[in-house]
Design a protein around this motif. Structure first.
Motif, PDB file in Angstrom:
ATOM      1  N   GLU A 228       0.857  -1.187   0.000  1.00 29.13           N
ATOM      2  CA  GLU A 228       0.000   0.000   0.000  1.00 29.13           C
ATOM      3  C   GLU A 228       0.896   1.242   0.000  1.00 29.13           C
ATOM      4  O   GLU A 228       1.894   1.285   0.736  1.00 29.13           O
ATOM      5  N   LEU A 237       3.567   1.809   6.476  1.00 24.65           N
ATOM      6  CA  LEU A 237       3.807   0.785   7.502  1.00 24.65           C
ATOM      7  C   LEU A 237       4.945  -0.151   7.104  1.00 24.65           C
ATOM      8  O   LEU A 237       4.868  -1.367   7.266  1.00 24.65           O
ATOM      9  N   GLY A 239       5.964  -1.352   4.431  1.00 21.24           N
ATOM     10  CA  GLY A 239       5.694  -2.428   3.478  1.00 21.24           C
ATOM     11  C   GLY A 239       4.898  -3.573   4.064  1.00 21.24           C
ATOM     12  O   GLY A 239       4.637  -4.563   3.380  1.00 21.24           O
ATOM     13  N   ASN A 240       4.492  -3.455   5.326  1.00 20.22           N
ATOM     14  CA  ASN A 240       3.726  -4.532   5.950  1.00 20.22           C
ATOM     15  C   ASN A 240       2.299  -4.598   5.439  1.00 20.22           C
ATOM     16  O   ASN A 240       1.667  -5.629   5.529  1.00 20.22           O
ATOM     17  N   SER A 241       1.809  -3.473   4.957  1.00 18.40           N
ATOM     18  CA  SER A 241       0.421  -3.445   4.516  1.00 18.40           C
ATOM     19  C   SER A 241       0.343  -3.727   3.022  1.00 18.40           C
ATOM     20  O   SER A 241       0.758  -2.926   2.203  1.00 18.40           O
ATOM     21  N   MET A 242      -0.177  -4.904   2.679  1.00 23.48           N
ATOM     22  CA  MET A 242      -0.298  -5.284   1.271  1.00 23.48           C
ATOM     23  C   MET A 242      -1.767  -5.200   0.863  1.00 23.48           C
ATOM     24  O   MET A 242      -2.649  -5.608   1.632  1.00 23.48           O
TER      25      MET A 242
ATOM     26  N   MET B 163      -2.887  -8.511   6.940  1.00 26.80           N
ATOM     27  CA  MET B 163      -1.782  -7.694   7.458  1.00 26.80           C
ATOM     28  C   MET B 163      -2.064  -6.199   7.342  1.00 26.80           C
ATOM     29  O   MET B 163      -1.525  -5.406   8.099  1.00 26.80           O
ATOM     30  N   LYS B 164      -2.927  -5.827   6.398  1.00 25.36           N
ATOM     31  CA  LYS B 164      -3.223  -4.402   6.244  1.00 25.36           C
ATOM     32  C   LYS B 164      -3.807  -3.851   7.543  1.00 25.36           C
ATOM     33  O   LYS B 164      -3.414  -2.779   8.016  1.00 25.36           O
ATOM     34  N   ALA B 167      -1.170  -4.506  10.653  1.00 23.18           N
ATOM     35  CA  ALA B 167      -0.022  -3.588  10.670  1.00 23.18           C
ATOM     36  C   ALA B 167      -0.396  -2.287  11.380  1.00 23.18           C
ATOM     37  O   ALA B 167       0.429  -1.678  12.068  1.00 23.18           O
ATOM     38  N   ARG B 168      -1.646  -1.866  11.211  1.00 25.83           N
ATOM     39  CA  ARG B 168      -2.101  -0.652  11.911  1.00 25.83           C
ATOM     40  C   ARG B 168      -2.263  -0.919  13.409  1.00 25.83           C
ATOM     41  O   ARG B 168      -1.908  -0.081  14.237  1.00 25.83           O
ATOM     42  N   LYS B 171       1.018  -0.650  14.970  1.00 30.41           N
ATOM     43  CA  LYS B 171       1.526   0.713  15.152  1.00 30.41           C
ATOM     44  C   LYS B 171       0.885   1.362  16.384  1.00 30.41           C
ATOM     45  O   LYS B 171       1.577   2.008  17.180  1.00 30.41           O
ATOM     46  N   LEU B 259      10.141  -8.705   4.037  1.00 29.75           N
ATOM     47  CA  LEU B 259       9.112  -7.871   3.404  1.00 29.75           C
ATOM     48  C   LEU B 259       9.735  -6.698   2.653  1.00 29.75           C
ATOM     49  O   LEU B 259       9.087  -6.062   1.835  1.00 29.75           O
TER      50      LEU B 259
END
Lengths: 313, 548
Positions: A228, A237, A239-242, B163-164, B167-168, B171, B259
């Motif tokens: 994303e 993030l 590259g963690n958010s795909m 993961m979207k 990942a938040r 954070k 990643l």
């Protein structure tokens, strides 16, 4: 049974193109298919410093070239990553910094020069063999690439066409993608893609035995997962958010027509295989910068896929 | 003056924020979960904890160099599995990576479950006045098994949400967790030993129904258990002996490294390095700060003794429940410095986010390696199937079902499973060792690839930096492996028997290793033979195509 080898997104890599041409013999395939995005993304200036000396910055590392052997070696290094070496001087570089149109012209000139070299190499290498080679440029490839591919005796341009692979299987092909953040050469809205796909599908004799060689992967197939990006094109993030970025029109076309096989690319990190209903969809991914030709071998039987495997050559 | 011209093309993204990369590496070497948990188990060592933290970090910096370098040469390729396969061929890469990134993670499940109850559930239940539930959940057998299952439910939920979203969550957890840790450290540095002793007496009675004099009684049990690890000091040899245990905590700054995307130059390489290295440095500094705070207020000796009292019981060396019948969670001990229950609950909730922001990635790498193996036709095609929601249901089952079995073995200590806790680190370290060797030979075995990479000019005395870092990191791993396999302290008259518990003398550990590596080898060679019958030569599909 027809055995095909498919690779994609080689982005200007000489090594990958040579490997692609050799892949038929290596994997004992009957047909070679190159998906889109043949052309590279960067021009590396070789800045003349007087005499035989040139200064080159490759991947933010500075190199001083002092003789012909070093020049040959450096050209090879640059080409191995799919970049284009360009001999220039400090004055021209200063001008180029102020003139994006001239940079674009140089890009086009270097890109087309290499595509021409590739077609010449293919004609030479495959002369005398009965290997079929099909190619459909992708969303990163400029329109002028098509004319050069058309001029080849051995590589057939299949963009927008229905192409017979054998007596049982036909292939439709397109390098056009849905919209990207980069506003690339061949991209359009989903409804336009739908029209484009339907125009080809309507000509198929047997859609269920067809191959959909479409550069962009189908939406939410797992083959279309990309990092994303924020508004500045920075991965969020770390590259963690795909997120899925494939084509919804293509997904709908596959779900409706259930072809035997979908061959895709576009998302280099999306390497994998996935079934959408009865359709096997493949994105072999791309590691062109490393000179590795990722691909897929698929054995097409009547009404079925005999076997398949992803390759890393 | 420009030295590179790029055009508009797919994937031409900018570098990501170093701070974001830092957060994920920082959470991977998680001070509150992995750190507090492993520090507490190290109650019987003779090397100082502060020098051990520093020396281990120095070695692990070279791990960061190795991984940042491999990412620079082969980015987005799938990590250890692909790096090893490319350098050594299919079998070694598959067997090491499948074991390290998949099978070994089954054993991590009950360990995560143990941390869930000790870090999150027990203190919070106690804080809410549910004494019996708090003590039960900290107990052996059923309680640990239930918590392992809860962990699996949470991990499955993370895989389902994707993961979207997670990942938040990570954070937000980072900020909440840091606020909680800051409060804990402030409490530790502003309190006094007298305040702590009084607070512990009052609050542990309220939380867990302990008897008066719990502080001194706990210390006495700890002394009897052999607690004696010093805060500082110890010879270099003794400090080195602590490292094979300590790396349970900090061997993982590279956890999310695979990643990382395309590295287009030395700057990107440095960014990737910085994200991981700063995480290691910051965590080490926070660890030292935490130790100093503990020493000031809780008292170092009491901290080690309380840990000894708990683990001597939890590991089954005594059946007598310690006076403090739960793990002496240092965050909980710190909140005992205030008698305000609301503040206690808020701090404990904030500290819980360290677990929730971290545990979801338990099977993250497993999913990737299962998919990669399925795409290489070394697992059934169904292993990489997604359901309509995009959830990898079958891959999840491959992880969850064996993890339930291993959790039961661990929770009920069947086949001595609880003694092999460190095998969870060992399995991954063996895989890292393979990657370190791959890094050492890469510039020589894949010369053209290396020379066209962003790290081609990074050399030390003419030797590629990746090779130098690989030798140091590989040497460190070799040391760890020797210590683990040939434990220097195997006197059965002492508890625990052996410093690390997973030596060749522990047949349970040896069997675990043999079973996991044997299973990986059986899958590899079994599927290879099957594919050959189907007309697919797996050796050929990973062989390099001639260029000429």
């Amino acid at each position: 049974m027809t055995k095909l080898f498919f690779a994609t997104d080689i982005h200007g890599s000489d090594i990958c193109w040579s490997k692609f041409l050799n892949a038929g013999k290596f994997y004992e395939a009957d047909v070679l298919i190159l998906g889109g995005d043949m052309t590279g993304k960067a021009v590396v200036p070789f800045v003349h410093q007087g005499g035989s000396n040139y200064k080159v910055t490759l991947l933010e590392q500075n190199f001083q070239i002092t003789n012909e052997d070093e020049m040959t070696d450096m050209r090879k290094r640059v080409r191995s990553r799919g970049y284009y070496p360009y001999l220039t001087n400090p004055d021209e570089i200063s001008e180029l910094d102020k003139d994006p149109n001239r940079v674009h012209e140089i890009f086009k000139q270097e890109v087309l020069k290499v595509v021409q070299q590739w077609m010449d190499l293919a004609d030479k290498k495959l002369d005398g063999s009965d290997m079929k080679v099909f190619c459909s440029p992708g969303n990163d490839d400029m329109d002028e690439v098509d004319d050069i591919v058309r001029s080849s005796r051995r590589v057939l341009l299949v963009e927008g066409l229905v192409t017979p692979l054998d007596s049982n299987h036909e292939m439709i092909a397109s390098g056009w993608s849905n919209r990207t953040p980069w506003n690339t050469e061949r991209e359009e809205d989903e409804d336009q893609l739908k029209v484009r796909y339907e125009a080809m599908i309507s000509q198929l004799k047997d859609p269920k035995n067809a191959v959909f060689n479409i550069h962009v992967p189908p939406y939410k197939s797992g083959l279309d997962e990309a990092p994303e990006l924020d508004k500045d094109l920075r991965p969020v993030l770390a590259g963690n958010s795909m997120i899925p970025v494939g084509s919804k029109a293509l997904r709908a076309a596959i779900e409706k027509n259930q072809p035997l096989l979908g061959l895709h690319g576009h998302i280099h990190e999306g390497r994998g295989t996935m079934r959408i209903g009865k359709t096997l969809c493949i994105n072999p991914g791309s590691m062109y910068e490393q000179g590795t030709l990722l691909g897929a071998i698929v054995a097409l039987g009547k009404n079925k896929i005999e076997n398949f495997v992803l390759t890393s050559g | 003056m420009s030295n590179l011209f790029v055009r508009k093309a797919t994937g031409m993204v900018r570098s990501w924020s170093v701070f974001d990369a830092f957060i994920y590496a920082f959470f991977s070497i998680n001070l509150v979960t992995l750190g507090f948990y492993s520090f507490s188990q190290m109650y019987y060592f003779s090397g100082g904890m502060i020098p051990a933290l520093i020396i281990s970090a120095v070695f692990i910096i070279f791990e960061v160099v190795v991984y940042a370098s491999l990412i620079a040469v082969m980015p987005r390729s799938g990590g250890d599995y692909v790096w090893q396969t490319r350098i050594f061929g299919g079998s070694i890469g598959f067997i090491l990576s499948i074991t390290g990134w998949w099978f070994t993670l089954w054993l991590w499940t009950p360990i995560y479950g143990d941390m869930l109850r000790q870090i999150v559930l027990t203190p919070l239940l106690g804080a809410f006045g549910l004494q019996q539930a708090a003590v039960w959940i900290a107990g052996q057998g059923n309680a640990l098994f239930v918590c392992s299952l809860l962990t699996l439910v949470f991990v499955a939920a993370v895989i389902f949400m994707g993961m979207k979203t997670y990942a938040r969550i990570q954070k937000y957890s980072f900020y909440a967790g840091m606020l909680g840790l800051l409060i804990v450290i402030v409490l530790l540095f502003t309190g006094s030993p007298e305040q702590f002793k009084a607070g512990m007496e009052a609050n542990s009675a309220a939380y867990f129904g302990t008897q008066a004099g719990v502080h001194d009684a706990t210390a006495a049990v700890g002394v009897a258990a052999g607690a004696g690890t010093p805060l500082t000091g110890g010879s270099f040899f003794l400090i080195m002996l602590t490292l094979p245990y300590l790396v349970f905590f900090n061997l993982w700054p590279n956890w999310g490294a695979t990643l990382y995307g395309e590295v287009r130059g030395a700057t990107d390489y440095k960014r990737n390095f910085a994200g991981m290295a700063w995480a290691l440095i910051a965590t080490t500094a926070l660890g030292i700060l935490f130790f100093l705070g503990v020493s000031k207020t809780i008292g170092w000796d009491f901290y080690v003794q309380a840990n000894g009292a708990w683990w001597n019981y939890a590991w089954g060396y005594t059946t007598e429940v310690p006076p403090l019948p739960v793990w002496p969670n240092p965050a909980m001990l710190a909140v005992f410095l205030t008698n305000n229950r609301f503040v206690q609950i808020v701090v404990l909730l904030l500290m819980s986010t360290w677990w929730f922001g971290w545990a979801g990635t338990l099977f993250l790498s497993s999913t990737r390696v299962i998919f990669a193996a399925a795409f290489d036709r070394l697992l059934p095609e169904k292993a990489a199937e997604l359901n309509n929601n995009g959830t990898p249901v079958n891959a999840m089952l491959y992880m969850v079902v064996p993890a339930i079995l291993v959790s039961a073995l661990y929770a009920y200590n069947l086949l001595g499973f609880r003694t092999i806790t460190l095998a969870a680190t060992q399995g991954i370290a063996i895989m890292y060792f393979g990657t370190a060797i791959a890094a050492i030979v890469l510039p020589y075995k894949k010369k053209e690839l290396f020379e066209a990479s962003p790290i081609a000019q990074m050399k030390v005395a003419g030797i590629p930096l990746i090779t130098v870092a690989g030798v140091i990191f590989g040497g460190f791993l070799a040391f760890l492996l020797v210590e683990w396999f040939f434990d220097p302290w195997l006197n059965p008259d002492f508890a625990p028997a052996g410093l690390y518990g997973i030596s060749l003398a522990n047949t349970n550990s040896v069997i675990f290793l043999l079973v996991t590596y044997g299973l990986a080898a059986a899958i590899y060679y079994g599927f290879k033979a099957r594919r050959k019958n189907e007309g697919i030569d797996l050796d050929k599909v990973t062989a390099e195509i001639p260029v000429e």
